[in-house]
Design a protein around this motif. Structure first.
Motif, short mmCIF file in Angstrom:
data_model
loop_
_atom_site.label_atom_id
_atom_site.label_comp_id
_atom_site.label_asym_id
_atom_site.label_seq_id
_atom_site.Cartn_x
_atom_site.Cartn_y
_atom_site.Cartn_z
N TRP A 14 0.83 -1.21 0.00
CA TRP A 14 0.00 0.00 0.00
C TRP A 14 0.86 1.27 0.00
O TRP A 14 0.52 2.26 -0.64
N THR A 15 2.00 1.20 0.68
CA THR A 15 2.89 2.37 0.68
C THR A 15 3.37 2.69 -0.73
O THR A 15 3.36 3.85 -1.16
N ALA A 16 3.78 1.67 -1.48
CA ALA A 16 4.25 1.89 -2.85
C ALA A 16 3.12 2.38 -3.75
O ALA A 16 3.28 3.32 -4.54
N LEU A 17 1.96 1.72 -3.63
CA LEU A 17 0.83 2.13 -4.47
C LEU A 17 0.35 3.54 -4.11
O LEU A 17 0.01 4.34 -4.99
N GLY A 18 0.33 3.86 -2.83
CA GLY A 18 -0.10 5.20 -2.40
C GLY A 18 0.81 6.29 -2.92
O GLY A 18 0.33 7.37 -3.31
N GLU A 19 2.12 6.00 -2.94
CA GLU A 19 3.04 7.00 -3.48
C GLU A 19 2.79 7.24 -4.97
O GLU A 19 2.88 8.36 -5.46
N ARG A 20 2.46 6.16 -5.71
CA ARG A 20 2.13 6.32 -7.12
C ARG A 20 0.85 7.14 -7.29
O ARG A 20 0.74 7.99 -8.18
N LEU A 21 -0.13 6.89 -6.42
CA LEU A 21 -1.37 7.67 -6.47
C LEU A 21 -1.10 9.15 -6.19
O LEU A 21 -1.63 10.04 -6.87
N ASP A 22 -0.28 9.41 -5.17
CA ASP A 22 0.04 10.80 -4.84
C ASP A 22 0.74 11.50 -6.00
O ASP A 22 0.47 12.67 -6.30
N LYS A 23 1.62 10.77 -6.65
CA LYS A 23 2.35 11.35 -7.77
C LYS A 23 1.41 11.71 -8.91
O LYS A 23 1.50 12.81 -9.49
N VAL A 24 0.45 10.82 -9.21
CA VAL A 24 -0.49 11.10 -10.29
C VAL A 24 -1.38 12.28 -9.92
O VAL A 24 -1.68 13.15 -10.76
N PHE A 56 -0.69 14.74 -7.96
CA PHE A 56 0.12 15.96 -8.06
C PHE A 56 0.26 16.39 -9.52
O PHE A 56 0.13 17.58 -9.85
N GLN A 57 0.48 15.43 -10.40
CA GLN A 57 0.60 15.75 -11.82
C GLN A 57 -0.72 16.28 -12.37
O GLN A 57 -0.74 17.17 -13.23
N MET A 58 -1.84 15.74 -11.88
CA MET A 58 -3.15 16.21 -12.35
C MET A 58 -3.41 17.64 -11.91
O MET A 58 -3.96 18.44 -12.67
N ARG A 59 -3.01 17.95 -10.68
CA ARG A 59 -3.19 19.34 -10.24
C ARG A 59 -2.36 20.28 -11.09
O ARG A 59 -2.81 21.37 -11.48
N ALA A 60 -1.13 19.90 -11.38
CA ALA A 60 -0.28 20.73 -12.22
C ALA A 60 -0.86 20.85 -13.63
O ALA A 60 -0.84 21.93 -14.24
N ALA A 61 -1.42 19.74 -14.15
CA ALA A 61 -2.02 19.78 -15.49
C ALA A 61 -3.25 20.69 -15.50
O ALA A 61 -3.47 21.42 -16.47
N GLU A 62 -4.05 20.66 -14.43
CA GLU A 62 -5.20 21.56 -14.35
C GLU A 62 -4.75 23.01 -14.32
O GLU A 62 -5.37 23.87 -14.95
N GLN A 63 -3.70 23.28 -13.59
CA GLN A 63 -3.18 24.65 -13.54
C GLN A 63 -2.70 25.10 -14.92
O GLN A 63 -2.90 26.26 -15.31
N ARG A 64 -2.11 24.18 -15.69
CA ARG A 64 -1.66 24.55 -17.04
C ARG A 64 -2.85 24.83 -17.95
O ARG A 64 -2.82 25.77 -18.75
N VAL A 65 -3.91 24.03 -17.83
CA VAL A 65 -5.11 24.27 -18.62
C VAL A 65 -5.72 25.62 -18.25
O VAL A 65 -6.11 26.40 -19.13
N PHE A 66 -5.79 25.88 -16.95
CA PHE A 66 -6.36 27.15 -16.50
C PHE A 66 -5.52 28.33 -16.98
O PHE A 66 -6.05 29.36 -17.43
N ALA A 67 -4.20 28.19 -16.91
CA ALA A 67 -3.32 29.27 -17.39
C ALA A 67 -3.50 29.50 -18.89
O ALA A 67 -3.48 30.64 -19.37
N ALA A 68 -3.70 28.41 -19.65
CA ALA A 68 -3.90 28.55 -21.09
C ALA A 68 -5.23 29.28 -21.37
O ALA A 68 -5.30 30.13 -22.27
N LEU A 69 -6.28 28.95 -20.61
CA LEU A 69 -7.55 29.64 -20.79
C LEU A 69 -7.42 31.12 -20.44
O LEU A 69 -7.97 31.99 -21.13
#
Length: 1043
Positions: free
Chosen positions: A708-718, A720-733
């Motif tokens: 669960w520790t390994a899987l949770g870290e992968r979930l956290d990473k994704v 985090f990347q989704m939040r950054a991707a949303e910020q990029r979409v918002f900045a583009a708009l």
């Protein structure tokens, strides 16, 4: 040099122990001096310097060799003293980091109230907490520190607008907002491990509001800069000529530059002015803040300061800055200034604009700024209304109470959000506005549909400006998209309406081509307006916004924020309940206690903590809220798929661990303190006894599991990347909004015009208003070879007084005004009793003129007006003790300004000139003013007076209309009182020709409640006075003499 260099340099051996700090300090200093000397340090010197320890560690005995040339040569230069602020910082007590950061910001921004962000709160410290805590209804506490108690007060971050309103709008303070900025790895090392640095991100002042919730949506929020050329800024006071008047070269005619802007809309204006006209410019613009050059701060005696102090404008001083030319404004403008316009700016205007832009730029602290290109007010063809007329006509607020209710704008405003513009002097602009109003009066269904669509839209001028300043939120994007869609629907409605009218107006095939009709002219006006709207690029932007933003996710996010705010208020209530007093409960936000009590009463019992599930828990990490749709970008779509796959892996791992550990209640969680953990409860606690326990209670147990520790870290990473991707979409708009800035602003201007036109149409129907006929008679002359300027108003009514009488169940007496009409005089001399409506008649005709030239219908049966370039009003009485001016002095200053500035196209109303002095002097001054207006200014005049002798002087000087000639232009009119046989009376407000030589002052005194004995004394006095003195003005002759 003290030691001249020799060819062979002797060496000095210095032995030392590195055992104590006190012995290390001198040699460290010696090493520094050697490095600064004329000699070059050798390897031994560097080794010795590196060896000197600062810790209390005993080392072995060593020797250090220093050459004589490495010793300092010449005089030792003393280090410069530390700046005062730095010295204070070094000598200041060892406060905690947050308090120390706040103290430094307070020293740096010493003219501001500092609000420091600390987690979920904004806090005030030291003297700011003591001074402003009570004003903000905040409890001032004492923060315990090693340096002693520190006063502090704070409030939750979501209440920032509420307290900014008090500080900025009510108290006129500058507020510096220090936000938290995460420290990077290098910054953490430099700051000793601090997670955040607190820097001032913005300075909020009354004139630099952007998107605060407490802003008035109907009014502009201007900040104005005034530039005084150096030759006059510090020059002597205005000199006087031999006749006592001010010298024009140094007095009221001194030129100044004025610039003002609204940061919330991006509107930017400049104007050259004089000191004498500056007060009128200020009254028209009504800036919330006025900026002057820092150099003027040391000279409080300058005349511009007395002008600003008279109306209590907030004055701020700022350096001129580096901006000097128009070309240097370009980075802050959305587009270039047209070359033809740029040539028209005066040097004073450019300096004022540069001062203003520097001031705003400093307050924004790095925020981007895109303003509309500046417009010169001189070329905008606007009616002039000076500050005295603005006040006496009660256009923006009432004279008595200085409130909006009862003013002209209050009586006519029906708009959604936009402000009503200034009266125009362009006949083309006025007619265009009237055609639109006429169209919407005729097309009731069209008007109602457009009003509904306008309500669906938002103030896009301010929305677009927020994005131009990099401050927009996802909600603002949705509002902008909704406005663009409403604009498209409005265009479709207007096009359909135009097409239907053109179809109805098509002539039969056999008939000849007819001349353009009125509906066709109105249709052309609408077509012109539609042609100014550009929808291609904004519609694409709106579609991208709709495709990208998940409205449901945004709603859920707001629910979470509201839930957190409610939880914080509930926590505050609980603390007050257990530890505070009733007085402390009053400090909580309004409605919090009421809503909490209502909820408790409704439930009838206490809610247990276990039964309460917050929205944050409901939308936890398993169901995290995303405000962008998965298909907003390819990267975001890929991450959503990856997150879905990992969530499936998590579900499978949960089932696997439950089976392996035989624990059906096992769940996979994440906590801030323990990280990714497995959690079991109830009877499954015993099954998990073989694992390493992290936390436990009687019925629960938490432990780590590597899978669960390994899987949770992968979930956290994704995630985090989704939040950054949303910020990029918002900045583009947001970038797309800025690229569409010009088109969106032009569309917003058209929506504002439609808003005003539909509101005027609704007002005309509601109040029974009439369309006025406007004419430009500049080139038309009469038989006397003078320019024909006329004001014909039949059945005129006062727009605000009529509404007040209607609330009391009374009706308004209509009156005609035929100033300058064929067979009528250019000047009307009006006499009559007190309280009989003379002032009301004067003001109503001035207000009807203002309404006509803003494109509104007017309260009259018929109106035909020549375009007025300026309105002047001398009404009422008031002193100005601040400027050491008596009532009569103020009256004469206003009269002098009118006589100097009125033109043949102006409209002047003057009421009771000269009443502040003796009757003889007052009569002379009043007649002189009327004589000047008739012979020199040659403008339209309504002149009311109680000095009946003026009518006789008009006759003696041959100024009556029947006398003929160029001077014959004065007509006499009056109001009256009707009495009965029982000494009762009523006022006759209807104007008629003649002179009324009775003012009936004692009737007004009796109505006001003057004591009976005083009334009798006055009656005896009037009866006993010999003829030729006071009886010339108060007699018992017949009520009126009709000419």
């Amino acid at each position: 040099m003290l030691f001249p260099r020799a060819h062979s340099v002797p060496r000095v051996r210095i032995a030392c122990r590195g055992s104590a700090t006190r012995t290390a300090t001198p040699f460290a200093t010696l090493g520094l001096l050697a490095s600064a000397g004329t000699g070059t340090p050798g390897p031994q010197t560097r080794a010795g310097a590196a060896f000197l320890p600062l810790a209390h560690v005993r080392g072995k005995k060593t020797k250090t060799v220093v050459t004589l040339g490495e010793l300092p040569q010449g005089l030792i230069v003393a280090e410069p003293p530390l700046p005062l602020a730095a010295a204070e910082a070094e000598d200041s007590p060892a406060y905690p980091t947050v308090v120390l950061q706040a103290r430094r910001n307070m020293l740096k921004f010493d003219n501001c109230v500092l609000l420091t962000r600390v987690g979920g709160f904004y806090e005030l410290y030291f003297e700011h907490a003591d001074e402003y805590g009570p004003l903000l209804n905040l409890k001032v506490a004492q923060k315990r520190t090693s340096a002693g108690p520190v006063p502090m007060a704070g409030f939750p971050f979501f209440q920032l607008d509420r307290f900014l309103k008090v500080l900025v709008q009510d108290l006129n303070r500058h507020v510096a907002i220090a936000e938290e900025f995460p420290n990077g790895p290098s910054e953490k090392v430099k700051s000793g491990g601090l997670l955040h640095d607190r820097r001032v991100a913005r300075i909020v002042t009354p004139g630099t509001l952007i998107d605060e919730n407490f802003m008035d949506p109907y009014a502009n929020n201007y900040v104005m800069a005034i530039h005084l050329p150096e030759a006059r800024a510090s020059g002597p006071a205005p000199s006087s000529t031999e006749d006592g008047s001010s010298s024009p070269s140094h007095g009221d005619s001194a030129l100044v530059g004025v610039a003002w802007l609204d940061l919330s809309t991006g509107c930017f204006y400049t104007q050259p002015a004089t000191l004498s006209s500056l007060g009128s410019v200020l009254a028209r613009v009504s800036p919330r803040e006025v900026v002057l050059d820092k150099a003027l701060e040391a000279g409080p005696s300058h005349s511009v300061l007395s002008i600003l102090a008279e109306e209590r404008y907030l004055v701020t001083y700022s350096p001129q800055g580096e901006l000097q030319t128009l070309s240097e404004w370009a980075p802050m403008l959305e587009s270039e200034i047209p070359a033809q316009t740029a040539e028209q700016f005066t040097e004073d205007e450019v300096r004022a604009g540069s001062l203003l832009l520097h001031f705003v730029k400093e307050r924004l602290r790095g925020l981007s700024m895109k303003l509309q290109p500046p417009l010169r007010f001189e070329s905008m063809q606007v009616m002039g209304i000076d500050k005295n007329s603005m006040r006496s006509l009660e256009i923006k607020q009432t004279i008595r109470d200085n409130v909006f209710r009862g003013s002209l704008l209050h009586a006519i405003r029906r708009t959604r959000v936009c402000a009503i513009g200034s009266p125009s002097t362009s006949l083309e602009v006025i007619n265009l506005r009237q055609e639109l109003v006429s169209w919407f009066i005729q097309e009731e269904d069209l008007r109602d549909s457009i009003v509904i669509l306008l309500r669906r839209s938002h103030d896009s001028q301010r929305l677009v400006q927020k994005f131009a300043m990099n401050r927009g939120e996802p909600d603002d994007l949705l509002r902008l998209a909704s406005t663009v869609k409403a604009t498209e629907d409005i265009v479709n409605l207007l096009q359909a309406s135009i097409a239907s009218h053109k179809l109805e107006e098509q002539p039969p095939p056999s008939s000849s081509s007819p001349s353009p009709t009125k509906p066709s002219q109105q249709a052309d006006c609408l077509s012109t307006m539609i042609g100014r709207i550009s929808l291609d690029q904004p519609l694409q932007l709106a579609q991208r916004i709709k495709d990208a933003i998940d409205e449901e996710g945004l709603v859920q996010q707001h629910q979470i924020e509201d839930s957190e705010a409610g939880e914080m208020i509930a926590l505050a209530q609980e603390i007050v309940k257990t530890e505070g007093t009733d007085a402390d409960g009053l400090l909580l936000p309004k409605g919090a206690a009421t809503s909490s009590a209502a909820a408790a009463a409704k439930s009838g019992k206490k809610r247990s903590a276990a039964a309460t599930t917050s929205l944050r828990d409901h939308y936890g990490e398993d169901n995290e809220v995303w405000i962008m749709k998965p298909n907003a970008s390819p990267g975001l779509a890929r991450l959503h798929k990856e997150l879905a796959a990992l969530s499936q892996d998590r579900a499978e791992l949960t089932e696997t661990l439950r089976a392996r550990l035989n624990a059906a209640s096992l769940t996979l969680r994440w906590t801030p303190g323990l990280g990714h953990i497995c959690h079991v409860k109830g009877k499954d606690v015993a099954a998990a006894a073989t694992t390493t326990t992290l936390s436990a209670s009687r019925s629960t147990r938490s432990f780590h599991q590597p899978e669960w520790t390994a899987l949770g870290e992968r979930l956290d990473k994704v995630r985090f990347q989704m939040r950054a991707a949303e910020q990029r979409v918002f900045a583009a708009l947001r970038e797309q909004v800025v690229l569409s800035l010009v088109k969106l602003r032009r569309n917003a201007a058209v929506l504002d015009e439609l808003d005003i036109a539909t509101s005027f149409a609704r007002l005309a129907i509601e109040k029974g208003l009439t369309r006025p006929v406007l004419k430009d008679n500049t080139n038309t002359t009469n038989t006397n070879n003078t320019t024909t300027q006329q004001t014909i108003i039949m059945g005129g009514r006062h727009p605000t007084v009529e509404g007040g009488l209607a609330e009391q169940g009374r009706t308004f007496q209509r009156n005609d005004c035929l100033v300058g009409a064929p067979g009528h005089g250019r000047a009307w001399l009006i006499t009559g009793p007190n309280m009989a409506g003379k002032s009301t008649f004067l003001r109503q005709n001035a207000l009807i003129t203002v309404l006509a030239q803003i494109g509104c219908y007017v309260p009259a049966d018929y109106a035909e007006l020549s375009v007025v370039d300026a309105i002047f009003s001398r009404v009422g009485s008031a002193d100005n003790l601040f400027q050491d001016q008596s009532t009569f002095m103020v009256e004469m200053l206003e009269t002098a300004a009118i006589l100097r500035q009125a033109t043949p196209r102006s409209f002047v109303i003057m009421d009771e000139v000269g009443r502040g002095t003796t009757p003889e002097d007052g009569t002379a001054v009043a007649f002189a003013a009327l004589h000047h207006l008739v012979h020199v200014n040659r403008c339209r005049v309504l002149f009311a007076t109680h000095f009946h002798k003026i009518a006789d002087l008009v006759t003696e000087r041959g100024m009556r209309l029947e006398d003929g000639g160029t001077a014959g232009s004065v007509e006499t009119y009056c109001t009256d009182v009707k009495e009965d046989e029982h000494s009762g009376f009523v006022y006759v407000h209807r104007l008629r020709k003649g002179v009324n030589r009775q003012s009936h002052a004692l009737k007004v005194a009796r109505l006001a409640g003057l004591p009976g004995p005083a009334i009798r004394i006055a009656q005896q006095l009037l009866g006993d006075l010999p003829v030729g003195t006071l009886r010339d003005y108060e007699t018992h002759k017949p009520a009126a003499i009709v000419s």
